[in-house]
Design an enzyme around this catalytic site. Structure first.
Site, PDB file in Angstrom:
ATOM      1  N   GLU A  25       0.822  -1.206   0.000  1.00 40.76           N
ATOM      2  CA  GLU A  25       0.000   0.000   0.000  1.00 40.76           C
ATOM      3  C   GLU A  25       0.860   1.261   0.000  1.00 40.76           C
ATOM      4  OE1 GLU A  25      -0.267  -2.483   2.106  1.00 40.76           O
ATOM      5  OE2 GLU A  25      -2.255  -3.376   1.760  1.00 40.76           O
ATOM      6  N   LEU A  29       1.190  -7.078 -11.052  1.00 46.90           N
ATOM      7  CA  LEU A  29       1.573  -5.976 -11.938  1.00 46.90           C
ATOM      8  C   LEU A  29       3.079  -5.775 -12.006  1.00 46.90           C
ATOM      9  CD1 LEU A  29      -1.242  -3.484 -10.905  1.00 46.90           C
ATOM     10  CD2 LEU A  29      -1.142  -4.910 -12.956  1.00 46.90           C
TER      11      LEU A  29
END
Length: 436
Positions: free
Chosen positions: A68, A340
């Site tokens: 995060e 990703l």
């Protein structure tokens, strides 16, 4: 639904994300999270500040852990460019180290206070944030209510709700509505996430895409990279990254199955929690496998079977050593991990089917041919074998993954647009302070 009623419920139970447990459980869980806390800075978890508050407008931004923090790093850089102070809270030692490495003294890092009224009140009374930005799925009820009581705008960015979290909140829709009505804006990762937040009472909700897409690829020390490449030479390689308990065993078994078909095969295993390295070395050695530990800077010899990536912050290094990566927490764990980063670095992505936390990213990668899901160990072994044997197929997957990431970019700009009504007054306030 009244705030008084919500507080009465929360005096007995605290909901963090999807789990409900007694408030004392929050404290016990925190105390038992070995290796994730800094005892020197324990006071911060009770809302006691470790740094002085700077003058002028201040934004509190919370990111749970490393992933995060990396996702919101470009957002933080943009806010700093506006001349606004940032207090960044995270929950782990590794994320604290990352914040220090990435921002230094430009950002004030604090450990996130426990979701207990005394701790939250103490934190908010001291820092007096003008805006609170919360990343992803960190829903802390007492924090939300205390911010609402002080009329501090709260915006959830890169918001997501897993299947389990959504089902849990739906069972307590009365409580979800009482909490989510305090959010000034929810910026969701995907259309599905947006619909879920709206169903739980959040207003307004917009969709940005995943902020992780707009981050640069994980870096690698060029000297270290070239040194490892020289040691590996032309050996075939594949990686199992962000693995959870049980998936390292699967990777080792895949290696033993394939090494006869692919002489010199090197398997790179990067556990999500490097503190498990000692037990993994013992396990691999018992299987007759030779292991080189990255943390000990052990050289990769000609007969090394496994490079164990038991370090923090070197994912970019490991991914640049291979063209095939299995992404963990997807076979023996639930939710998956971020695909990703390997896709950005031209890597063919494999994963188990439990990828609910990154559903949108995987759907896009699979549709474009950049990723494939496997059912079990046998299917993973078959997929790795097939990609090692077929250069054209592997390279097509690599190119498709990279192209998909490029198409998904733009989440940062959309997030900043949603935040603009809250940040612009602070920019003006900061400039007025500078002219006095």
């Amino acid at each position: 639904m009244s705030e008084r009623w919500a507080r009465a419920v929360l005096s007995t139970y605290s909901l963090a994300g999807s789990l409900a447990y007694p408030v004392i459980g929050t404290y016990v869980a925190w105390r038992s999270s070995k290796g994730k806390e800094d005892p020197v800075r324990r006071r911060e978890r009770y809302g006691r500040a470790g740094r002085p508050r700077p003058e002028g407008p201040l934004i509190w931004l919370h990111a749970a852990s490393v992933g995060e923090t990396l996702a919101v790093a470009p957002l933080i850089e943009t806010i700093l460019g506006y001349g606004i102070n940032v207090v960044l809270t995270t929950g782990t030692v590794t994320s604290a180290a990352l914040a220090n490495e990435r921002f230094g003294e430009r950002v004030i890092h604090q450990y996130v206070p426990l979701d207990l009224k005394p701790a939250i009140s103490r934190f908010l009374d001291y820092w007096k944030p003008d805006l609170a930005i919360i990343a992803e799925s960190e829903i802390w009820p007492m924090t939300i209510l205390e911010l609402g009581k002080r009329r501090v705008p709260q915006v959830l960015v890169n918001g997501r709700l897993s299947d389990r979290s959504f089902a849990s909140w739906k069972k307590r829709s009365y409580l979800a509505e009482a909490l989510f009505e305090n959010l000034a804006h929810v910026v969701a990762q995907s259309d599905l996430d947006g619909k879920r937040f709206a169903a739980l009472g959040a207003r307004p909700v917009t969709v940005s895409g995943n902020l992780k897409v707009d981050t640069p690829p994980p870096p690698a020390d060029e000297r270290e990279l070239q040194a490892l490449k020289r040691q590996i030479g032309n050996r075939p390689t594949w990686a199992a990254i962000s693995t959870h308990d049980g998936e390292e065993s699967v990777a080792a078994e895949v290696h033993m199955r394939l090494r006869a078909r692919h002489p010199g095969l090197l398997t790179i295993i990067v556990p999500r929690h490097p503190d498990r390295a000692d037990e993994l070395v013992e396990e691999f050695s018992a299987l007759g496998l030779k292991v080189s530990r990255r943390s000990a800077r052990e050289a990769i010899a000609a007969d090394t079977d496994i490079l164990l990536g038991d370090t923090i912050g070197e994912m970019g290094l490991y991914l640049r050593l291979t063209e095939i990566a299995f992404v963990g927490r997807s076979l023996t764990g639930e939710g998956g991990q971020n695909p990703l980063e390997p896709a950005m670095l031209d890597t063919a992505v494999l994963s188990g089917k439990n990828v609910q936390n990154f559903r949108d990213s995987y759907q896009r990668l699979i549709q474009r041919g950049g990723a494939k899901l496997v059912r079990d160990r046998d299917m993973l072994a078959g997929a790795v074998n097939y990609l090692l044997l077929n250069d054209n197929v592997r390279h097509k997957m690599m190119l498709a993954g990279n192209a998909t990431v490029g198409e998904m970019r733009g989440a940062l700009a959309r997030t900043l647009k949603a935040l603009d009504p809250f940040i612009q007054p602070l920019i003006v306030k900061s400039r007025l302070k500078g002219t006095r």
